[in-house]
Design a protein around this motif. Structure first.
Motif, PDB file in Angstrom:
ATOM      1  N   GLN A 170       0.840  -1.204   0.000  1.00  0.00           N
ATOM      2  CA  GLN A 170       0.000   0.000   0.000  1.00  0.00           C
ATOM      3  C   GLN A 170       0.873   1.252   0.000  1.00  0.00           C
ATOM      4  O   GLN A 170       0.607   2.205  -0.736  1.00  0.00           O
ATOM      5  N   THR A 171       1.919   1.226   0.803  1.00  0.00           N
ATOM      6  CA  THR A 171       2.839   2.366   0.876  1.00  0.00           C
ATOM      7  C   THR A 171       3.657   2.496  -0.408  1.00  0.00           C
ATOM      8  O   THR A 171       3.737   3.572  -0.991  1.00  0.00           O
ATOM      9  N   ALA A 172       4.229   1.379  -0.857  1.00  0.00           N
ATOM     10  CA  ALA A 172       5.101   1.412  -2.044  1.00  0.00           C
ATOM     11  C   ALA A 172       4.344   1.801  -3.306  1.00  0.00           C
ATOM     12  O   ALA A 172       4.863   2.538  -4.150  1.00  0.00           O
ATOM     13  N   LEU A 173       3.108   1.318  -3.436  1.00  0.00           N
ATOM     14  CA  LEU A 173       2.320   1.582  -4.635  1.00  0.00           C
ATOM     15  C   LEU A 173       1.451   2.835  -4.512  1.00  0.00           C
ATOM     16  O   LEU A 173       0.783   3.217  -5.472  1.00  0.00           O
ATOM     17  N   GLU A 174       1.439   3.414  -3.297  1.00  0.00           N
ATOM     18  CA  GLU A 174       0.614   4.595  -3.020  1.00  0.00           C
ATOM     19  C   GLU A 174      -0.835   4.344  -3.429  1.00  0.00           C
ATOM     20  O   GLU A 174      -1.441   5.096  -4.188  1.00  0.00           O
ATOM     21  N   ILE A 175      -1.368   3.246  -2.888  1.00  0.00           N
ATOM     22  CA  ILE A 175      -2.732   2.833  -3.185  1.00  0.00           C
ATOM     23  C   ILE A 175      -3.488   2.648  -1.867  1.00  0.00           C
ATOM     24  O   ILE A 175      -2.890   2.303  -0.848  1.00  0.00           O
ATOM     25  N   GLU A 176      -4.771   2.882  -1.893  1.00  0.00           N
ATOM     26  CA  GLU A 176      -5.590   2.848  -0.677  1.00  0.00           C
ATOM     27  C   GLU A 176      -5.667   1.457  -0.041  1.00  0.00           C
ATOM     28  O   GLU A 176      -5.496   1.301   1.161  1.00  0.00           O
ATOM     29  N   THR A 177      -5.933   0.426  -0.849  1.00  0.00           N
ATOM     30  CA  THR A 177      -6.122  -0.913  -0.304  1.00  0.00           C
ATOM     31  C   THR A 177      -5.451  -1.964  -1.177  1.00  0.00           C
ATOM     32  O   THR A 177      -5.688  -2.016  -2.381  1.00  0.00           O
ATOM     33  N   VAL A 178      -4.636  -2.799  -0.554  1.00  0.00           N
ATOM     34  CA  VAL A 178      -4.051  -3.963  -1.210  1.00  0.00           C
ATOM     35  C   VAL A 178      -4.494  -5.180  -0.410  1.00  0.00           C
ATOM     36  O   VAL A 178      -4.419  -5.185   0.817  1.00  0.00           O
ATOM     37  N   ARG A 179      -4.977  -6.183  -1.115  1.00  0.00           N
ATOM     38  CA  ARG A 179      -5.367  -7.435  -0.468  1.00  0.00           C
ATOM     39  C   ARG A 179      -4.630  -8.579  -1.145  1.00  0.00           C
ATOM     40  O   ARG A 179      -4.516  -8.617  -2.370  1.00  0.00           O
ATOM     41  N   ILE A 180      -4.157  -9.503  -0.320  1.00  0.00           N
ATOM     42  CA  ILE A 180      -3.555 -10.740  -0.808  1.00  0.00           C
ATOM     43  C   ILE A 180      -4.492 -11.854  -0.378  1.00  0.00           C
ATOM     44  O   ILE A 180      -4.775 -12.005   0.815  1.00  0.00           O
ATOM     45  N   ALA A 181      -4.992 -12.604  -1.356  1.00  0.00           N
ATOM     46  CA  ALA A 181      -5.902 -13.711  -1.079  1.00  0.00           C
ATOM     47  C   ALA A 181      -5.139 -15.015  -1.243  1.00  0.00           C
ATOM     48  O   ALA A 181      -4.933 -15.479  -2.367  1.00  0.00           O
ATOM     49  N   PRO A 182      -4.680 -15.602  -0.130  1.00  0.00           N
ATOM     50  CA  PRO A 182      -3.930 -16.855  -0.235  1.00  0.00           C
ATOM     51  C   PRO A 182      -4.854 -18.037  -0.532  1.00  0.00           C
ATOM     52  O   PRO A 182      -5.995 -18.078  -0.074  1.00  0.00           O
ATOM     53  N   LYS A 183      -4.345 -18.963  -1.303  1.00  0.00           N
ATOM     54  CA  LYS A 183      -5.077 -20.198  -1.611  1.00  0.00           C
ATOM     55  C   LYS A 183      -4.163 -21.364  -1.264  1.00  0.00           C
ATOM     56  O   LYS A 183      -2.986 -21.353  -1.611  1.00  0.00           O
ATOM     57  N   TYR A 184      -4.735 -22.358  -0.564  1.00  0.00           N
ATOM     58  CA  TYR A 184      -3.961 -23.502  -0.106  1.00  0.00           C
ATOM     59  C   TYR A 184      -4.610 -24.808  -0.550  1.00  0.00           C
ATOM     60  O   TYR A 184      -5.820 -24.875  -0.747  1.00  0.00           O
ATOM     61  N   ASP A 185      -3.805 -25.848  -0.597  1.00  0.00           N
ATOM     62  CA  ASP A 185      -4.314 -27.186  -0.836  1.00  0.00           C
ATOM     63  C   ASP A 185      -5.153 -27.574   0.391  1.00  0.00           C
ATOM     64  O   ASP A 185      -4.708 -27.371   1.528  1.00  0.00           O
ATOM     65  N   PRO A 186      -6.350 -28.135   0.197  1.00  0.00           N
ATOM     66  CA  PRO A 186      -7.189 -28.524   1.341  1.00  0.00           C
ATOM     67  C   PRO A 186      -6.496 -29.475   2.315  1.00  0.00           C
ATOM     68  O   PRO A 186      -6.834 -29.497   3.499  1.00  0.00           O
ATOM     69  N   ALA A 187      -5.526 -30.237   1.848  1.00  0.00           N
ATOM     70  CA  ALA A 187      -4.812 -31.172   2.729  1.00  0.00           C
ATOM     71  C   ALA A 187      -4.042 -30.443   3.825  1.00  0.00           C
ATOM     72  O   ALA A 187      -3.676 -31.042   4.840  1.00  0.00           O
TER      73      ALA A 187
END
Length: 114
Positions: free
Chosen positions: A61-78
């Motif tokens: 957010q700071t580096a890109l000077e953007i209001e909101t950054v979200r990281i949506a992690p995805k994992y193997d169900p195991a």
């Protein structure tokens, strides 16, 4: 979008990428039309702490000077584990503040696939 290593994609913007997120693969990127929100969809071969995800979001957010950054992690169900429940709860609280306090004192159990 083809998948590519998340850390390579962000290399120009992040000087200290969390070790736990080095091997994530970016498979989708979305942004708001007015460029105030950016979302990265990333698969990981292992569980990543909510603290690491949130810290990188703040850095971006700071580096890109953007209001909101979200990281949506995805994992193997195991990888599902009772030990990861506190992190899942942190993700849920961030997106749905009404949950805050709802699970206080809750006990989590994993029995077979339930």
């Amino acid at each position: 979008m083809e998948t590519l290593r998340f850390s390579y994609f962000l290399d120009p913007y992040v000087t200290a990428f969390p070790d736990s997120m080095q091997d994530g693969m970016l498979y989708r990127l979305t942004y708001a039309e007015n460029l105030t929100r950016l979302s990265f969809y990333v698969t990981f071969p292992h569980l990543v702490s909510a603290a690491d995800v949130f810290a990188l979001e703040q850095t971006l957010q700071t580096a890109l000077e953007i209001e909101t950054v979200r990281i949506a992690p995805k994992y193997d169900p195991a990888l599902c584990s009772v030990d990861y429940f506190p992190d899942l709860l942190q993700f849920l609280k961030r997106e749905q503040p009404v949950v805050n306090g709802f699970f206080d004192g809750a006990e989590v159990q994993l029995s077979e696939a339930t």
